[in-house]
Design a protein around this motif. Structure first.
Motif, mmCIF file in Angstrom:
data_model
loop_
_atom_site.group_PDB
_atom_site.id
_atom_site.type_symbol
_atom_site.label_atom_id
_atom_site.label_comp_id
_atom_site.label_asym_id
_atom_site.label_seq_id
_atom_site.Cartn_x
_atom_site.Cartn_y
_atom_site.Cartn_z
ATOM 1 N N PHE A 7 0.843 -1.181 0.000
ATOM 2 C CA PHE A 7 0.000 0.000 0.000
ATOM 3 C C PHE A 7 0.882 1.235 0.000
ATOM 4 O O PHE A 7 1.618 1.472 0.949
ATOM 5 C CB PHE A 7 -0.866 -0.049 1.262
ATOM 6 N N SER A 8 0.844 2.030 -1.066
ATOM 7 C CA SER A 8 1.663 3.237 -1.120
ATOM 8 C C SER A 8 1.052 4.236 -2.086
ATOM 9 O O SER A 8 0.245 3.890 -2.945
ATOM 10 C CB SER A 8 3.099 2.901 -1.545
ATOM 11 N N ALA A 9 1.483 5.491 -1.939
ATOM 12 C CA ALA A 9 1.011 6.564 -2.813
ATOM 13 C C ALA A 9 1.867 6.624 -4.067
ATOM 14 O O ALA A 9 2.948 6.050 -4.135
ATOM 15 C CB ALA A 9 1.071 7.886 -2.070
ATOM 16 N N GLY A 10 1.380 7.322 -5.053
ATOM 17 C CA GLY A 10 2.165 7.562 -6.249
ATOM 18 C C GLY A 10 2.297 6.369 -7.184
ATOM 19 O O GLY A 10 3.273 6.259 -7.909
ATOM 20 N N ARG A 11 1.332 5.483 -7.146
ATOM 21 C CA ARG A 11 1.371 4.294 -8.007
ATOM 22 C C ARG A 11 0.087 4.211 -8.814
ATOM 23 O O ARG A 11 -0.893 4.863 -8.510
ATOM 24 C CB ARG A 11 1.473 3.028 -7.153
ATOM 25 N N ASP A 12 0.101 3.367 -9.811
ATOM 26 C CA ASP A 12 -1.119 3.069 -10.555
ATOM 27 C C ASP A 12 -1.998 2.204 -9.654
ATOM 28 O O ASP A 12 -1.598 1.115 -9.254
ATOM 29 C CB ASP A 12 -0.767 2.316 -11.830
ATOM 30 N N HIS A 13 -3.174 2.700 -9.314
ATOM 31 C CA HIS A 13 -4.056 1.987 -8.394
ATOM 32 C C HIS A 13 -5.224 1.308 -9.101
ATOM 33 O O HIS A 13 -6.198 0.938 -8.467
ATOM 34 C CB HIS A 13 -4.582 2.943 -7.324
ATOM 35 N N SER A 14 -5.110 1.119 -10.404
ATOM 36 C CA SER A 14 -6.207 0.513 -11.150
ATOM 37 C C SER A 14 -6.441 -0.941 -10.757
ATOM 38 O O SER A 14 -7.511 -1.482 -11.000
ATOM 39 C CB SER A 14 -5.944 0.618 -12.658
ATOM 40 N N ASN A 15 -5.460 -1.570 -10.138
ATOM 41 C CA ASN A 15 -5.588 -2.964 -9.721
ATOM 42 C C ASN A 15 -5.227 -3.091 -8.236
ATOM 43 O O ASN A 15 -4.513 -3.991 -7.839
ATOM 44 C CB ASN A 15 -4.685 -3.843 -10.593
ATOM 45 N N CYS A 16 -5.737 -2.163 -7.421
ATOM 46 C CA CYS A 16 -5.376 -2.068 -6.008
ATOM 47 C C CYS A 16 -5.959 -3.240 -5.210
ATOM 48 O O CYS A 16 -7.168 -3.432 -5.166
ATOM 49 C CB CYS A 16 -5.862 -0.745 -5.433
ATOM 50 N N LYS A 17 -5.094 -4.009 -4.595
ATOM 51 C CA LYS A 17 -5.532 -5.165 -3.801
ATOM 52 C C LYS A 17 -6.189 -4.740 -2.497
ATOM 53 O O LYS A 17 -7.042 -5.452 -1.967
ATOM 54 C CB LYS A 17 -4.345 -6.098 -3.512
ATOM 55 N N ALA A 18 -5.827 -3.571 -1.960
ATOM 56 C CA ALA A 18 -6.496 -3.060 -0.761
ATOM 57 C C ALA A 18 -7.963 -2.777 -1.065
ATOM 58 O O ALA A 18 -8.841 -3.027 -0.236
ATOM 59 C CB ALA A 18 -5.799 -1.808 -0.237
ATOM 60 N N GLU A 19 -8.233 -2.285 -2.268
ATOM 61 C CA GLU A 19 -9.618 -2.034 -2.672
ATOM 62 C C GLU A 19 -10.396 -3.347 -2.754
ATOM 63 O O GLU A 19 -11.545 -3.425 -2.320
ATOM 64 C CB GLU A 19 -9.643 -1.309 -4.016
#
Length: 117
Positions: A7-19
């Motif tokens: 979990f970190s900022a400044g990344r592509d979050h289109s496939n975020c596992k936290a979501e």
């Protein structure tokens, strides 16, 4: 955290596992259901009694969602009337450290809110 993992900022979050994880536990009753299942096998009526205010329809839907996500296992015993029991799966048990962390954070937040009043 390690670049590219977690979990970190400044990344592509289109496939975020936290979501994805949040989708599994989101809902008013799911965390409370998991809390009740930590101690072991629970019958539907036990869960409904412990979760004061939840309707049968909502509890059924939330349990089915948790079962579909592999977090809860449902066992139906062929009796009259049928006895239905719920337990955490191995995947559900893996959520316990996360739930404990959320609980600890909630305690700190409650202390913060009390101190700031």
């Amino acid at each position: 955290m390690d670049e590219g993992t977690g979990f970190s900022a400044g990344r592509d979050h289109s496939n975020c596992k936290a979501e994805l994880a949040m989708k599994v536990i989101q809902g008013r009753w799911k965390l409370l259901i998991l809390r009740e299942l930590v101690d072991g096998i629970q019958r539907f009526s036990d869960l409904q009694r412990a979760l004061n205010g939840v309707s049968q329809k909502v509890l059924t839907a939330q349990l089915r969602d948790l079962e579909a996500d592999g977090v809860v296992h449902r066992t139906i015993h062929p009796e009259v009337p049928p006895r239905v029991e719920y337990t955490l799966t191995n995947l559900g048990n893996e959520l316990l450290p996360v739930l404990n962390s959320l609980h600890a954070w909630g305690e700190r937040q409650a202390d913060f809110n009390s101190a700031s009043r």
